[in-house]
Design an enzyme around this catalytic site. Sequence first.
Site, short mmCIF file in Angstrom:
data_model
loop_
_atom_site.label_atom_id
_atom_site.label_comp_id
_atom_site.label_asym_id
_atom_site.label_seq_id
_atom_site.Cartn_x
_atom_site.Cartn_y
_atom_site.Cartn_z
N ASP A 88 -9.59 0.32 12.17
CA ASP A 88 -8.27 0.43 12.80
C ASP A 88 -8.02 -0.68 13.81
O ASP A 88 -8.87 -1.01 14.63
CB ASP A 88 -8.15 1.79 13.52
CG ASP A 88 -8.16 2.97 12.55
OD1 ASP A 88 -8.09 2.74 11.33
OD2 ASP A 88 -8.22 4.11 13.03
N TYR A 147 -5.54 0.40 6.12
CA TYR A 147 -5.91 1.70 5.51
C TYR A 147 -4.70 2.32 4.80
O TYR A 147 -4.81 2.82 3.68
CB TYR A 147 -6.42 2.60 6.63
CG TYR A 147 -6.99 3.93 6.20
CD1 TYR A 147 -8.28 4.02 5.68
CD2 TYR A 147 -6.26 5.11 6.36
CE1 TYR A 147 -8.82 5.26 5.33
CE2 TYR A 147 -6.80 6.34 6.01
CZ TYR A 147 -8.07 6.41 5.50
OH TYR A 147 -8.60 7.63 5.15
#
Length: 240
Positions: A88, A147
């Site tokens: 992330d 993602y």
Amino acid sequence: MNRIALVTGGVTGIGAATSLALKAAGYRVCVNYLGNEAGAEAFGRSNGIPTFAWDVADFDACAHGVAEVAAKLGPVEILVNNAGITRDSMLHKMTKEQWRSVIDIDLGGCFNMCRAVIESMRERNFGRIVNISSVNGLMGQAGQTNYAAAKAGMIGFTKALALESAPRGITVNAIAPGYTKTDMVATVRPDILKMIVDAVPARRLALPEEIARGAIFLVSDKAGFITGETLSINGGRYMS
Ligand code: CAA
């Protein structure tokens, strides 16, 4: 039910819950993992589920791994593509490596593994593939352009492969879990995770077993007319 099932990233989290649920339902299960040698050894010893190490991002390793499973157990009839990672970062700070690793493992792994099993499924006129996507592939999430892209990509992939495979008795579906009680979610900063959970109508994380239950349903022989679908299991967080 004696069918052979392979779960990638099957030693922890949703993968482990799915492997155990498949075994409990009578399937002959084996799991793939990478890196977590001690965890895999302990998992295999306590459950009697054979474990195989290879990198799902490596096309040739997937082909060899699936061939090894076929030689030891028989042809893979059920594939659950669960292996995945997060890296992330807001896009303005994201490195090329953070982008590439998530695309290569989460989406590339799905291609590599499906490619490795699909010919034998086509020859046998039977197959079940379940791709573990994510609620964030459907709704997006700040800090997860990599993602979300990979997980949304898995959904398009699922639909295309479902169309190709339906005439051969092979179903291809996705599951889009919400935030689930796993090691992956445990890495999210506690204050951010609290905000995320507060936004879930059910006000809690999913349990891995609740996601596994969806997979068990989709891989069953009787689910043969369900294909190209994405099953959301997210406590009401996102309804598509
Ligand atoms: N929307 C818009 N902007 C946001 C935001 C949001 N939701 N969250 C943060 N920002 C903004 C902040 O306000 C801040 O702005 P300024 O720079 O102008 O001050 C900027 O983004 C950076 O925020 P942070 O200080 O939080 O940055 P950071 O670098 O410390 O952390 C991050 C960034 C790592 C992405 C962190 O925000 C984070 O962990 N987010 C959660 C990501 C997430 O949900 N991951 C899920 C992992 S589990 C999983 O993915 C499983 C599954 O399938 C569901």
